[in-house]
Write an enzyme that holds these catalytic residues in place. Structure first.
Site, mmCIF file in Angstrom:
data_model
loop_
_atom_site.group_PDB
_atom_site.id
_atom_site.type_symbol
_atom_site.label_atom_id
_atom_site.label_comp_id
_atom_site.label_asym_id
_atom_site.label_seq_id
_atom_site.Cartn_x
_atom_site.Cartn_y
_atom_site.Cartn_z
ATOM 1 N N ASP A 67 -4.786 -4.439 -1.572
ATOM 2 C CA ASP A 67 -3.439 -3.970 -1.317
ATOM 3 C C ASP A 67 -3.381 -3.251 0.030
ATOM 4 O O ASP A 67 -4.247 -2.420 0.344
ATOM 5 C CB ASP A 67 -3.020 -3.019 -2.446
ATOM 6 C CG ASP A 67 -1.665 -2.409 -2.235
ATOM 7 O OD1 ASP A 67 -0.674 -3.155 -2.249
ATOM 8 O OD2 ASP A 67 -1.588 -1.178 -2.047
ATOM 9 N N GLU A 79 -4.016 -8.314 1.727
ATOM 10 C CA GLU A 79 -2.589 -8.205 1.989
ATOM 11 C C GLU A 79 -2.520 -7.644 3.407
ATOM 12 O O GLU A 79 -2.735 -6.436 3.607
ATOM 13 C CB GLU A 79 -1.894 -7.267 0.996
ATOM 14 C CG GLU A 79 -0.404 -7.187 1.238
ATOM 15 C CD GLU A 79 0.292 -6.172 0.337
ATOM 16 O OE1 GLU A 79 1.457 -6.411 -0.022
ATOM 17 O OE2 GLU A 79 -0.322 -5.142 0.000
#
Length: 701
Positions: free
Chosen positions: A343, A379
């Site tokens: 993330d 990401e």
């Protein structure tokens, strides 16, 4: 209590048959108390007096698995200098393998008096906080072997432990919403039917539910609020007994592996659940705030925030970097996971302020003999300056390709001037990844993900509808690139419903037939809707759960059929990028590995590419140009394939290219049909319905 010096390594609580070794890093602390919590809530404290390389340690005989514990760390409380020690706060072990209980929000959890952040709060937090648990690493893996699916053959299914399983009628009620449910035969059968090879679980590291959300009757559903980087989230276990979540997680992995499915974890190493300077003191802040967190150089009272959550972990600190690497290695070696999706991965690449793909984090990962060998998915952005880094991660990384998502959405909603970029995204995004030696599999292609509209909502809403989040619809992105097909939200108009169904098939077919690694959002194949909510992070309820009882079985079958088509034809899973060079063929003159043609069947011109409203294109894939080889080293070939794309609002007639006219072709896929069976192409032309996709396969004479 019998206490021995013990060892500074490994960090955390490590049990053996005679006792447990405890080791905690704190560079600026002046005293560390280990606190053992009894079943009756009583607390026994032991001073850890041995210190080596800023690690406080001790060995306790007779203490073993199941024991709950925490730490109290003494030192200066001086936020202006970055120090926030407060021994009245019982702290979680950053290396805890299991965490018991949940946060009960109370002012005692905070190191300052509510309303006056300069005043020290000395109320004991123990009755309100979570506890670390010593675990037993013993587990019978029964010969578990990771599937080791090649990137190029991978299809990822992004899923949520609760959302995927909470309403499944074939799973026992007591298992729904748990690790056991994810490993249940009903879920495994569905994943296998879809043809996916890996399930990517949204955060399962122990996380905290924010008090502000609880006050609104909401929940931290997505789980991007980690407090324990080694501990499986305890609310996803069927057995509330302390530490049992570890065994349940392993049982889930073992069952998925036995079915040939890989397990990828969505991990959040960019920040913790302790928030900004007004957040609670649960672990890292009270152990050594200035070492674990990135503080503002202008005022050490405040935190640098590249995540939008209040803080950012200080990856420049060697012990923090060690924590991340030890956690990753633990999940691979002890929990048998097959990869990670990071993330806001750009945060981990910030050395000082800018994102640096030569950062220490990337260097350490590349050199690690365990972590470097599993799937690493970034990401590739954060909210800080220069944080958007699609295409800029190191060669051993793959990336969520946000440009793929945006371009494919624009193409199918008929936006002008997208054709050239659509062609690039369809063929693996060489413009983003080829220059540093990466292959098409570096691109994790997706049309939808947990953050944003579901597929059903993408074709049903022009605007977000997030009122249920309690933020007056201000949260969530406004850049949805969606199209409601003529009516906002629910409708009973059969023409609009048919168009929406076709658009869903267009998106799924494009995704699964593009070069790169496709990722499907859980429930898209069922027609799952969130009724226009594009930021359902706080909705742990039927809005986000999969409704298996109303599943679109036609769409499930269609998704499975296209995934099977991808699996059967390696031309959709090329190992290298197209180069346009002629390839010798047994049936005549050389042909390029790919051809771009207008609907009339002739090669695209520069004018065709630049036409702002050109929404139709033909793509020829040369099946004799593959780089794949069989077990004996012989080069593999595939059937030639032609793809017709029509994103226009009107039907378009496509003509076969001249070289293809004398050959036999079969229609494999037509998105204007929900369940069309393969059929021979009888003519040299084919008329595509408005907004549809057709795939042809050359049939041997």
């Amino acid at each position: 209590m019998d206490t021995l010096p013990g060892s500074a390594y490994p960090l955390g609580a490590t049990a053996d048959p005679n006792g447990t070794n405890f080791a905690l890093f704190s560079q600026n602390g002046t005293r560390v108390e280990l606190c053992l919590i009894g079943d009756d809530g009583s607390e026994s404290r032991v001073d850890l007096t041995e210190v080596d390389a800023q690690v406080w340690h001790g060995y306790l005989r007779g203490v073993g698995p199941g024991q709950r514990y925490g730490y109290r760390v003494h030192g200066p409380y001086d936020p202006a200098s970055g120090q926030r020690f407060n021994p009245s706060k019982l702290l979680l072990d950053p290396y805890a393998r299991a965490i018991d209980g949940a946060i009960r929000w109370d002012p005692a959890l905070f190191s300052y008096e509510q309303g006056d952040e300069t005043a020290l709060n000395v109320d004991d937090s123990r009755p309100f906080t979570m506890l670390s648990v010593i675990t037993d690493p013993a587990f019978d893996w029964e010969g578990d072997t990771p599937p080791h699916c090649a990137y190029g053959d991978t299809i990822i299914y992004e899923a949520h432990v609760r959302g995927l399983t909470k309403l499944h009628p074939d799973i026992p009620p007591e298992q729904r919403g748990t690790y056991a449910a994810v490993g249940h035969p009903a879920i495994i059968e569905h994943l296998q039917k879809l043809g996916v090879t890996a399930i990517e679980l949204m955060p399962v590291h122990q996380f905290v539910i924010d008090g502000t959300l609880q006050d609104k009757g909401l929940s931290n559903y997505w789980g991007y609020n980690t407090i324990g980087f080694f501990a499986p989230h305890n609310a996803y276990a069927t057995d509330p007994a302390a530490g049992h979540q570890v065994a349940e997680f392993k049982e889930m992995v073992r069952a998925l592996h036995a079915a040939g499915l890989e397990v990828i974890l969505d991990v959040v190493y960019n920040h913790t659940a302790e928030g900004n300077q007004l957040g609670p003191t649960l672990s890292f802040r009270g152990i050594d705030n200035s070492e674990y967190y990135r503080l503002s150089p202008d005022n050490l009272r405040y935190y640098l925030d590249y995540t939008g959550t209040g803080n950012s972990l200080n990856v420049r600190q060697p012990r923090t970097l060690q924590l991340i690497m030890d956690s990753l290695r633990y999940w691979v070696t002890e929990m048998h996971v097959d990869g990670f999706r990071f993330d806001l991965a750009s945060v981990l690449a910030r050395e000082f302020y800018d994102v640096d793909k030569l950062s220490t984090f990337f260097e350490v990962v590349a050199q690690d003999p365990v972590v470097s060998q599993v799937k690493l998915i970034a990401e590739p952005w954060d909210i800080g300056p220069g944080g958007y880094q699609v295409g800029n991660f190191p060669p051993n990384w793959t990336e969520w390709n946000g440009k793929y998502r945006d371009t494919v959405r624009d193409f199918w909603r008929g936006q002008p001037a997208t054709l050239g970029e659509f062609a690039s995204r369809l063929t693996g995004s060489a413009d983003l990844y080829e220059d540093d030696g990466r292959r098409p599999s570096a691109s994790i292609n997706f049309v939808t993900a947990h953050d944003g509209f579901t597929l059903a909502d993408l074709v049903s809403y022009n605007s977000k509808h997030n009122e249920a989040n309690g933020e007056q619809n201000r949260d969530g992105t406004d850049d949805n690139r969606s199209w409601n097909c003529g009516v906002e939200g629910d409708t009973d108009d059969p023409a609009i419903l048919a168009l929406r169904a076709r658009q869903k098939r267009n998106f799924l077919a494009t995704l699964l037939l593009s070069q790169g690694v496709p990722m499907i959002l859980h429930g898209d194949e069922l027609g799952r809707t969130q009724h226009g909510n594009n930021n359902a992070y706080a909705q742990d309820n039927e809005l986000t759960w999969m409704h298996w009882d109303t599943a679109d079985h036609e769409l499930i079958a269609f998704t499975a059929a296209v995934a099977k088509l991808r699996s059967e034809h390696p031309t959709f899973r090329r190992l290298r990028y197209f180069d346009g060079k002629p390839v010798d063929r047994a049936d005549g003159d050389p042909l390029p590995d790919i051809g771009w043609l207008s609907p009339s069947g002739v090669e695209m011109t520069m004018q065709d590419w630049s036409a702002g409203f050109n929404k139709s294109i033909t793509v020829f894939l040369n099946g004799q140009s593959l780089e794949r080889r069989d077990a004996d080293g012989h080069q593999l070939t595939d059937d030639d394939v032609i793809l017709f794309f029509n994103a226009d609002s009107a039907p378009v007639e496509f003509t076969l290219p001249p070289r293809a006219v004398p050959l036999r072709w079969e229609v494999l896929l037509d998105t204007s049909q929900a369940d069309a069976a393969p059929a021979p192409l009888e003519k040299t032309t084919i008329t595509l319905a408005d907004r549809s996709l057709v795939v042809l396969r050359r049939v041997a004479a």
